[in-house]
Design a protein around this motif. Structure first.
Motif, PDB file in Angstrom:
ATOM      1  N   LYS A   1      32.317  52.141  12.922  1.00  0.00           N
ATOM      2  CA  LYS A   1      31.306  52.916  12.216  1.00  0.00           C
ATOM      3  C   LYS A   1      30.110  52.053  11.848  1.00  0.00           C
ATOM      4  O   LYS A   1      30.250  50.869  11.552  1.00  0.00           O
ATOM      5  N   VAL A   2      28.929  52.673  11.846  1.00  0.00           N
ATOM      6  CA  VAL A   2      27.705  52.050  11.352  1.00  0.00           C
ATOM      7  C   VAL A   2      27.018  53.084  10.464  1.00  0.00           C
ATOM      8  O   VAL A   2      26.661  54.165  10.922  1.00  0.00           O
ATOM      9  N   ILE A   3      26.884  52.763   9.186  1.00  0.00           N
ATOM     10  CA  ILE A   3      26.292  53.678   8.215  1.00  0.00           C
ATOM     11  C   ILE A   3      25.072  52.985   7.609  1.00  0.00           C
ATOM     12  O   ILE A   3      25.092  51.784   7.352  1.00  0.00           O
ATOM     13  N   THR A   4      24.017  53.732   7.378  1.00  0.00           N
ATOM     14  CA  THR A   4      22.818  53.174   6.766  1.00  0.00           C
ATOM     15  C   THR A   4      22.530  53.871   5.440  1.00  0.00           C
ATOM     16  O   THR A   4      22.972  54.991   5.195  1.00  0.00           O
ATOM     17  N   GLY A   5      21.800  53.182   4.594  1.00  0.00           N
ATOM     18  CA  GLY A   5      21.416  53.717   3.297  1.00  0.00           C
ATOM     19  C   GLY A   5      20.395  52.804   2.663  1.00  0.00           C
ATOM     20  O   GLY A   5      19.847  51.918   3.311  1.00  0.00           O
TER      21      GLY A   5
ATOM     22  N   THR B   1      22.519  48.401   6.147  1.00  0.00           N
ATOM     23  CA  THR B   1      23.438  48.819   7.195  1.00  0.00           C
ATOM     24  C   THR B   1      24.821  48.273   6.891  1.00  0.00           C
ATOM     25  O   THR B   1      24.975  47.073   6.635  1.00  0.00           O
TER      26      THR B   1
ATOM     27  N   ASP C   1      31.095  54.189  -1.463  1.00  0.00           N
ATOM     28  CA  ASP C   1      31.317  55.479  -0.810  1.00  0.00           C
ATOM     29  C   ASP C   1      32.141  55.359   0.471  1.00  0.00           C
ATOM     30  O   ASP C   1      32.945  56.232   0.778  1.00  0.00           O
ATOM     31  N   GLU C   2      31.931  54.281   1.228  1.00  0.00           N
ATOM     32  CA  GLU C   2      32.600  54.148   2.517  1.00  0.00           C
ATOM     33  C   GLU C   2      33.946  53.441   2.446  1.00  0.00           C
ATOM     34  O   GLU C   2      34.879  53.804   3.146  1.00  0.00           O
TER      35      GLU C   2
ATOM     36  N   LEU D   1      26.864  52.095  -0.670  1.00  0.00           N
ATOM     37  CA  LEU D   1      27.506  52.193   0.643  1.00  0.00           C
ATOM     38  C   LEU D   1      28.929  51.649   0.605  1.00  0.00           C
ATOM     39  O   LEU D   1      29.855  52.275   1.136  1.00  0.00           O
TER      40      LEU D   1
END
Length: 192
Positions: free
Chosen positions: A97-101, A91, A110-111, A107
């Motif tokens: 923002k909160v992005i998971t992978g 995470t 990319d972010e 991450l």
């Protein structure tokens, strides 16, 4: 009831409470840096990318299959948090923002546009080369302490070490692969 009786009752209650506390086993310190199975560290970080320069404080807790990395800018602004749970879910939380992978380095790239090889850095921060790829290691002749690691296109240089539980661990280091550079000044270490 007199004062003496009250003191005896209080002392008996206190000793009784102390004797019912369970003893937790004391974990012996690791015998070598590569035997460290769990660690926590914190300090200052400076990150330079092609388009940006960021500085702040970091806190990093690492266990066998999990980690939690937090970078907070000056005055508590610009917090970035990167975590991996025991199931491998990663995470990334920043701004709103909160992005998971499943890959922390991907991450971050990319972010945020940061090239930061998280898996390798978990070794480099302890003064070790990652066992997953070839590396060139340079050591100081007089102390046999690692001075430089070249691995996976990155150059890791160490300028100061500290002793924790009779182990030499980095206190100042730089991780670079142009145009990316990360400087760490580690103020605290706790190892198991």
């Amino acid at each position: 009831m007199n004062y003496r009786a009250l003191c005896i009752i209080s002392l008996t209650a206190f000793l009784g409470a102390c004797s019912t506390q369970p003893f937790s086993p004391v974990t012996p310190p690791p015998s070598s840096v590569d035997a460290i199975s769990k660690w926590e560290t914190s300090g200052r970080v400076g990150i330079r990318t092609q388009d940006d320069a960021i500085s702040g404080n970091f806190s990093w807790q690492k266990a066998t299959n999990t980690f939690s990395l937090s970078i907070v800018g000056p005055f508590g602004q610009g917090a970035t948090k990167l975590n991996q749970n025991e199931n491998g879910l990663v995470t990334l939380a920043y701004e709103d923002k909160v992005i998971t992978g499943d890959n922390p380095a991907t991450l971050l790239r990319d972010e945020l546009g940061w090239a930061f090889p998280v898996e390798q850095v978990t070794y480099w921060i302890r003064g070790l080369a990652s066992p997953n790829s070839p590396a060139q290691i340079t050591k100081e002749a007089d102390s046999n302490v690692v001075d430089r690691i070249e691995q996976d296109g990155w150059v890791v240089t160490y300028s100061n070490f500290t002793k924790i539980d009779d182990l030499s661990l980095p206190q100042k280091m730089q991780v670079s692969n142009s145009p990316f550079r990360v400087n760490l000044i580690i103020n605290e270490w706790a190892v198991q």
